[in-house]
Write a protein that holds these residues in place. Sequence first.
Motif, short mmCIF file in Angstrom:
data_model
loop_
_atom_site.label_atom_id
_atom_site.label_comp_id
_atom_site.label_asym_id
_atom_site.label_seq_id
_atom_site.Cartn_x
_atom_site.Cartn_y
_atom_site.Cartn_z
N ARG A 72 61.10 72.95 15.05
CA ARG A 72 62.32 73.57 15.59
C ARG A 72 63.33 72.51 16.02
N ILE A 73 62.85 71.48 16.72
CA ILE A 73 63.75 70.47 17.24
C ILE A 73 64.23 69.52 16.14
N VAL A 74 63.30 68.97 15.38
CA VAL A 74 63.63 67.92 14.41
C VAL A 74 64.37 68.45 13.18
N VAL A 75 63.95 69.61 12.68
CA VAL A 75 64.55 70.14 11.45
C VAL A 75 65.70 71.09 11.73
N GLU A 76 65.49 72.05 12.62
CA GLU A 76 66.50 73.09 12.81
C GLU A 76 67.62 72.69 13.78
N SER A 119 61.94 70.06 3.44
CA SER A 119 60.95 69.59 2.46
C SER A 119 60.30 68.29 2.92
N ARG A 120 61.06 67.40 3.54
CA ARG A 120 60.51 66.13 4.03
C ARG A 120 59.52 66.40 5.17
N PHE A 121 59.85 67.35 6.05
CA PHE A 121 58.96 67.70 7.15
C PHE A 121 57.65 68.27 6.62
N LEU A 122 57.74 69.21 5.67
CA LEU A 122 56.52 69.81 5.12
C LEU A 122 55.69 68.80 4.34
N HIS A 123 56.35 67.89 3.64
CA HIS A 123 55.62 66.83 2.92
C HIS A 123 54.87 65.94 3.92
N ALA A 124 55.55 65.55 5.00
CA ALA A 124 54.92 64.72 6.02
C ALA A 124 53.78 65.47 6.71
N LEU A 125 53.98 66.75 6.96
CA LEU A 125 52.94 67.56 7.60
C LEU A 125 51.71 67.65 6.69
N ASN A 126 51.91 67.88 5.41
CA ASN A 126 50.78 67.94 4.47
C ASN A 126 50.04 66.62 4.44
N TYR A 127 50.75 65.53 4.43
CA TYR A 127 50.13 64.22 4.40
C TYR A 127 49.33 63.98 5.69
N CYS A 128 49.92 64.32 6.83
CA CYS A 128 49.24 64.11 8.11
C CYS A 128 48.01 64.99 8.26
N MET A 129 48.00 66.16 7.64
CA MET A 129 46.83 67.04 7.71
C MET A 129 45.66 66.49 6.89
N GLN A 140 50.22 64.42 16.43
CA GLN A 140 50.49 63.05 16.89
C GLN A 140 50.91 62.18 15.72
N GLN A 141 50.20 62.27 14.62
CA GLN A 141 50.54 61.47 13.44
C GLN A 141 51.91 61.84 12.90
N LEU A 142 52.23 63.14 12.93
CA LEU A 142 53.54 63.59 12.46
C LEU A 142 54.65 63.04 13.34
N ALA A 143 54.46 63.04 14.64
CA ALA A 143 55.46 62.48 15.56
C ALA A 143 55.67 60.99 15.30
N VAL A 144 54.58 60.27 15.13
CA VAL A 144 54.68 58.83 14.86
C VAL A 144 55.38 58.59 13.53
N TYR A 145 55.04 59.38 12.52
CA TYR A 145 55.66 59.21 11.21
C TYR A 145 57.16 59.48 11.26
N ILE A 146 57.58 60.54 11.94
CA ILE A 146 59.00 60.85 12.05
C ILE A 146 59.72 59.74 12.82
N GLY A 147 59.10 59.23 13.89
CA GLY A 147 59.68 58.11 14.62
C GLY A 147 59.80 56.87 13.75
#
Length: 122
Positions: A15-19, A27-37, A45-52
């Motif tokens: 909600r915060i980062v994308v919307e 698409s970048r968020f979902l790609h990163a989420l799939n990778y982190c899963m 935590q991994q998703l937050a670090v990756y976005i940072g």
Amino acid sequence: LSFGGPAGQIAVMHRIVVEEKRWIGESRFLHALNYCMLLPGPEAQQLAVYIGWLMHRTLGGLIAGLLFILPGFLAILALSYVYVVFGDASVVEGLFFGLKAAVLAVVVQAVFRIGSRALVNP
């Protein structure tokens, strides 16, 4: 915050980062989420670090990782203190019971939000 577990955290991040901020696309968020899963460990935590890291490289990843855990740690510390000091009071028990319902609502909303965007066909 850590309430709601990874599903709640990921929904809040989305909600915060994308919307709201539009720092990265859907698409970048979902790609990163799939990778982190796929990686072992806490995916939120991994998703937050990756976005940072994506936004500000190494320093951004380090700061995002630290600031991801700090608010949850402080909130749990404060709630633990309240529970230990005032745990016998019925008002505090009622507040914690209401908190359970709020956590459930956050998780259900997160599952529907992320699921409706990630699952596009049966």
